[in-house]
Every structure is written in C-alpha cells, then in structure tokens.
Design a protein around this motif. Structure first.
Motif, short mmCIF file in Angstrom:
data_model
loop_
_atom_site.label_atom_id
_atom_site.label_comp_id
_atom_site.label_asym_id
_atom_site.label_seq_id
_atom_site.Cartn_x
_atom_site.Cartn_y
_atom_site.Cartn_z
N LEU A 77 56.80 38.45 -86.19
CA LEU A 77 56.88 39.47 -84.89
C LEU A 77 55.82 38.37 -83.92
CD1 LEU A 77 54.80 42.70 -85.51
CD2 LEU A 77 57.39 42.04 -84.50
N LYS A 78 55.02 37.79 -83.69
CA LYS A 78 54.75 36.09 -83.01
C LYS A 78 54.98 35.19 -82.96
CE LYS A 78 50.30 36.26 -86.50
NZ LYS A 78 49.13 35.67 -86.47
N SER A 79 56.73 34.35 -83.69
CA SER A 79 57.60 34.17 -83.22
C SER A 79 58.38 34.91 -82.27
CB SER A 79 58.44 33.99 -84.46
OG SER A 79 59.68 32.77 -83.61
N ILE A 80 58.85 35.76 -82.64
CA ILE A 80 59.81 36.42 -81.23
C ILE A 80 58.95 36.95 -79.84
CG2 ILE A 80 60.41 38.49 -80.90
CD1 ILE A 80 61.38 38.93 -84.05
N CYS A 81 57.94 37.56 -79.91
CA CYS A 81 56.99 37.41 -78.76
C CYS A 81 56.98 36.26 -77.80
CB CYS A 81 56.04 38.28 -79.43
SG CYS A 81 55.80 40.32 -79.63
N ALA A 82 56.47 35.36 -78.90
CA ALA A 82 56.48 33.73 -77.93
C ALA A 82 57.83 33.62 -77.10
CB ALA A 82 55.86 32.66 -79.05
N PHE A 83 58.89 33.68 -77.81
CA PHE A 83 60.38 33.36 -77.43
C PHE A 83 60.13 34.17 -75.93
CE2 PHE A 83 62.15 32.15 -81.32
CZ PHE A 83 62.50 30.69 -80.67
N LEU A 84 60.55 35.47 -76.02
CA LEU A 84 59.83 36.68 -75.21
C LEU A 84 59.45 36.79 -74.39
CD1 LEU A 84 61.86 39.31 -77.30
CD2 LEU A 84 62.73 37.67 -75.62
N GLN A 85 57.60 35.66 -74.16
CA GLN A 85 56.86 36.49 -73.54
C GLN A 85 56.01 37.67 -73.73
OE1 GLN A 85 57.29 34.82 -69.61
NE2 GLN A 85 59.49 33.98 -69.99
N ALA A 86 56.31 38.36 -74.57
CA ALA A 86 55.73 39.54 -74.88
C ALA A 86 54.77 39.77 -76.26
CB ALA A 86 56.75 40.51 -75.29
N ALA A 87 53.77 40.93 -76.50
CA ALA A 87 53.05 40.92 -76.87
C ALA A 87 53.14 42.32 -77.92
CB ALA A 87 51.96 40.98 -76.34
N TYR A 88 52.20 42.38 -78.91
CA TYR A 88 52.23 43.30 -79.63
C TYR A 88 51.07 44.21 -80.28
CZ TYR A 88 51.78 40.40 -84.15
OH TYR A 88 50.85 39.48 -85.03
N THR A 89 51.13 45.01 -80.67
CA THR A 89 49.67 45.28 -81.48
C THR A 89 50.66 45.93 -83.27
OG1 THR A 89 50.33 47.40 -80.50
CG2 THR A 89 48.32 46.34 -79.65
N ILE A 90 50.07 45.83 -84.73
CA ILE A 90 50.20 46.59 -85.44
C ILE A 90 49.36 47.53 -85.82
CG2 ILE A 90 49.28 44.84 -85.98
CD1 ILE A 90 52.18 45.11 -88.83
N ASP A 91 49.31 48.24 -86.81
CA ASP A 91 48.62 49.56 -87.67
C ASP A 91 49.20 49.21 -88.19
OD1 ASP A 91 48.00 51.89 -88.04
OD2 ASP A 91 47.68 52.77 -86.05
N LYS A 92 48.27 48.85 -89.26
CA LYS A 92 49.29 48.49 -90.64
C LYS A 92 48.67 49.53 -91.70
CE LYS A 92 47.96 43.95 -91.45
NZ LYS A 92 47.26 42.34 -92.03
N GLU A 93 47.74 51.12 -91.19
CA GLU A 93 47.42 52.21 -91.87
C GLU A 93 48.26 52.65 -91.38
OE1 GLU A 93 43.71 53.71 -90.99
OE2 GLU A 93 42.52 52.40 -92.09
N GLN A 94 49.09 53.01 -90.16
CA GLN A 94 50.03 54.04 -89.51
C GLN A 94 51.45 53.08 -90.14
OE1 GLN A 94 49.25 57.47 -88.90
NE2 GLN A 94 47.44 57.24 -89.67
N LYS A 95 51.37 51.95 -90.73
CA LYS A 95 53.24 50.99 -90.86
C LYS A 95 53.75 51.44 -89.17
CE LYS A 95 53.92 50.05 -94.49
NZ LYS A 95 55.34 49.78 -95.43
N SER A 96 52.85 51.22 -88.36
CA SER A 96 53.96 50.76 -87.08
C SER A 96 53.12 49.88 -86.08
CB SER A 96 53.56 52.51 -86.33
OG SER A 96 51.97 52.41 -85.86
N VAL A 97 54.83 49.15 -85.20
CA VAL A 97 53.85 47.98 -84.05
C VAL A 97 54.68 48.58 -82.89
CG1 VAL A 97 55.14 45.82 -83.46
CG2 VAL A 97 54.33 46.37 -86.10
N ILE A 98 54.02 48.09 -81.84
CA ILE A 98 54.83 47.68 -80.39
C ILE A 98 54.77 47.05 -79.63
CG2 ILE A 98 54.02 49.21 -78.50
CD1 ILE A 98 52.30 51.05 -79.32
N ILE A 99 55.57 46.74 -79.32
CA ILE A 99 55.94 45.56 -78.22
C ILE A 99 56.12 45.80 -77.45
CG2 ILE A 99 57.02 43.43 -78.16
CD1 ILE A 99 58.31 44.03 -81.54
N TYR A 100 55.64 44.81 -76.05
CA TYR A 100 55.37 44.79 -75.02
C TYR A 100 55.27 43.65 -74.26
CZ TYR A 100 50.19 44.51 -75.82
OH TYR A 100 49.13 43.81 -75.89
N LEU A 101 55.16 44.08 -73.15
CA LEU A 101 55.00 42.92 -71.82
C LEU A 101 53.34 42.64 -71.42
CD1 LEU A 101 58.17 43.23 -69.74
CD2 LEU A 101 57.64 41.00 -71.59
N PRO A 102 53.12 41.88 -71.24
CA PRO A 102 51.65 41.98 -71.03
C PRO A 102 51.23 41.91 -69.83
CG PRO A 102 51.87 39.63 -72.32
CD PRO A 102 53.19 40.54 -72.53
#
Length: 344
Positions: free
Chosen positions: A319-344
């Motif tokens: 996720l870190k590598s992909i977001c660096a390419f796309l100028q994006a950011a992400y949040t991760i919820d390990k308990e719910q096993k979910s990720v949101i990728i968004y534009l900051p």
C-alpha cells in the motif's frame, strides 16, 4: 519491494548507479548472467545486476539474437519499474508540486538509461487505449507472476512459466493459454469470454476462475466466483459455480466434476503489476491478503501503474509503495480487515 543494487554498482543514486554499471560491466559476464536468467538459475544479486545493466547491451546483436521480443520487452519493463519504484520510495508521500518534480527526474533517468519510451507508468484515468497492431499480443512471464489488464477491462494473473495469447483488437474476447492463469472477467452479456487451454473451451459471462493446462496430463478449471461452462470441442463437460472444478484427463478423455480446493500456492508468488488500474490491483490484493479495499474516488480507481512485489511482502508495504506512485494515502483497520485508499 524492488531490491537495491550491490554496493559496487551503487554510488549516490540511480544516475550514478547506471553510470558506474556502464563503466564496470564486462560484456561476456553480462551474457553469462543473461543466459542464467533465462534458465531461471540467476541468483538475486545476478538478477539485480542484469536489470541494472540491461539497457547498455539491449541493442547488441548477440543479445537480440538470444532473447525473444517478449523477453526483451519484459526485461526493459522490469528495469524501468525498478527505477521508478526507487525514486518513489526515496521521495515518499509528498505534495503534488514535489511529486511532479520527482516524475521529471524519473523521465530524465529513463532517457539516460536509453529507454525507448517513458509511457511505462501512465498517471492518468481512463481505460487503456486499444492496440493499433492487428497481430496477436502475448504474455510469457519468466520469473514472477504477471497481473495484466486485457482490453475489455478483465484481468489475468499469469503464472511464471506460462504463456497467454490474445488478439490485439480483442473483439471476440477469447484468449489462448499454455500453463496456469487466474482470470477475473468483466461481465458483458452480449459477448462471452472464452479461454482456450489444453483442448478445452471455458466460457464465462463474469467471474473469477483458474485454468491450469499443462502440455500433457490433466487440465483443471476451478471457479471461485460466478459461473462458467466447460466444453471439449462441441461436447459439454459441465457447468461450474463458485467453489467447484472440473478435472479433465487428456489421456483418456474422462472428466470429473468436484468441489474445488483452496487457491493454488502459485498465486502467492512474486508478482509484477503490469500497467493495471488501482481498482484491478486492489481486487487481487483483496484475494491475496483477505482485506476489503475501498477506493471512494472514481478517478483514483482508474489510475494506472506498474510495480513489482515479493511473495513475502506484507500488505502495508504494498500500500505504501502504490500510494507513493499515485500521490494517495490510505487507512487500515486490522480488526475489521479493511483498507481505504484516498486522495489527501
């Protein structure tokens, strides 16, 4: 992610690395490593050296005679992906002005490296333009699985050592497979999707399924989502829904329909994302890591990129590598096993 080069070839960044490689390289040694790479016998350090020095010898007759066109394109693509990946890793998430400067540097590095094009990483939304050439396209991974996007938006994870062929125009939505591949097919009710492999035809309207068709022996079609029909020429062998498979014995012409096993281990191997959209990559990462990945921004979902991942690499590093390419950011919820990728 993409491994760093041996110390002897890395002196102060990519530009100096390439310059040092050109000074220190020995042509016969390069050919020796290239042959080992084609045979799957190159060590990680030898493979890194090969990728670093490839452009210096790519046009030499003894190299062009040794490699197929597909192998030359794949080596060039892997080298360029590594360069861009190193730049993105060093820059990290940054404001758009800074990232724009980084991409200018990336373009300059590619030109210095003798690249034929700088369009390997496309930072724009929208579907990939259809190929102009009327000849067949083919994908033949050598060392890592390749995730590719077909002209209709479907994706294929092609196993290393396998070969996938399809018409550039792709009007009929049919592909020809030798080996193993995992298909995620875009639904088009008016035009089915057909996979030809091992003498069988697998027809699908929209699903995720695996076809394993070795040169001899048993051919296996496994469905993970949706529904497919499997035929041997004009003879139906059966219809499969989720978690079912057909095993066809090419030696005696017998087939067996049964419950599907878990996804094969090959799907967890080293991976090259080859000019795919963020949404297409996210679908594969969901299956690989068991997380639900959401991308609220429609334009972001359509942005394309290319990069490589190791088989043991964790989800957060990807996720870190992909977001660096796309100028994006992400949040991760390990308990719910979910990720949101968004534009900051």
């Amino acid at each position: 992610m993409f491994p760093s080069f041996p110390e002897k070839y890395f002196h102060g960044g990519w530009g100096n690395c390439l310059s040092g490689c050109l000074k220190d390289m020995d042509h016969s040694y390069f050919l020796e490593i290239l042959q080992k790479y084609r045979e799957g016998k190159a060590s990680p350090e030898e493979e890194r050296f090969l990728l670093a020095s490839y452009d210096a010898f790519a046009s030499q007759p003894d190299v062009t005679d040794l490699l197929t066109t597909e192998e030359r394109e794949r080596l060039g693509s892997r080298m360029h992906a590594g360069i861009l990946q190193q730049i993105a890793a060093q820059a990290g998430p940054a404001p758009k002005k800074t990232m724009f400067a980084a991409w200018k540097i990336a373009a300059a590095v590619l030109v210095l490296a003798g690249a034929a094009t700088v369009a390997f990483l496309v930072m724009q939304p929208g579907p990939k333009a259809p190929a102009v050439a009327a000849t067949d396209q083919s994908v033949q991974p050598i060392r890592e699985n390749n995730l590719i996007a077909l002209p209709d938006g479907s994706t294929v994870l092609v196993s290393a050592g396998s070969k996938l062929r399809y018409a550039a125009a792709f009007h009929k939505r049919e592909v020809f497979l030798e080996g193993k591949a995992l298909f995620t097919v875009e639904q088009q009710t008016s035009q089915p999707f057909v996979v030809h492999a091992g003498g069988l035809q697998t027809t699908v309207l929209g699903t995720t399924f695996e076809v394993a068709a070795p040169q001899s022996g048993k051919v296996t079609v496994t469905v993970f989502k949706g529904k497919v029909r499997v035929d041997k020429e004009a003879t139906p062998l059966g219809e499969l829904t989720a978690n079912q498979q057909i095993v066809y014995n090419a030696d005696d012409g017998q087939s067996l329909q049964q419950a599907a096993s878990q996804p094969a281990a090959w799907q967890q191997g080293d991976l090259l994302f080859d000019d795919v959209t963020l949404q297409q990559a996210a679908s594969l990462l969901e299956d690989r890591f068991g997380y639900k990945i959401s991308i609220p921004d429609e334009a972001l979902r359509s942005q394309r990129f290319s990069t490589t991942f190791g088989s043991n690499e964790p989800l957060e590093q990807a996720l870190k590598s992909i977001c660096a390419f796309l100028q994006a950011a992400y949040t991760i919820d390990k308990e719910q096993k979910s990720v949101i990728i968004y534009l900051p």
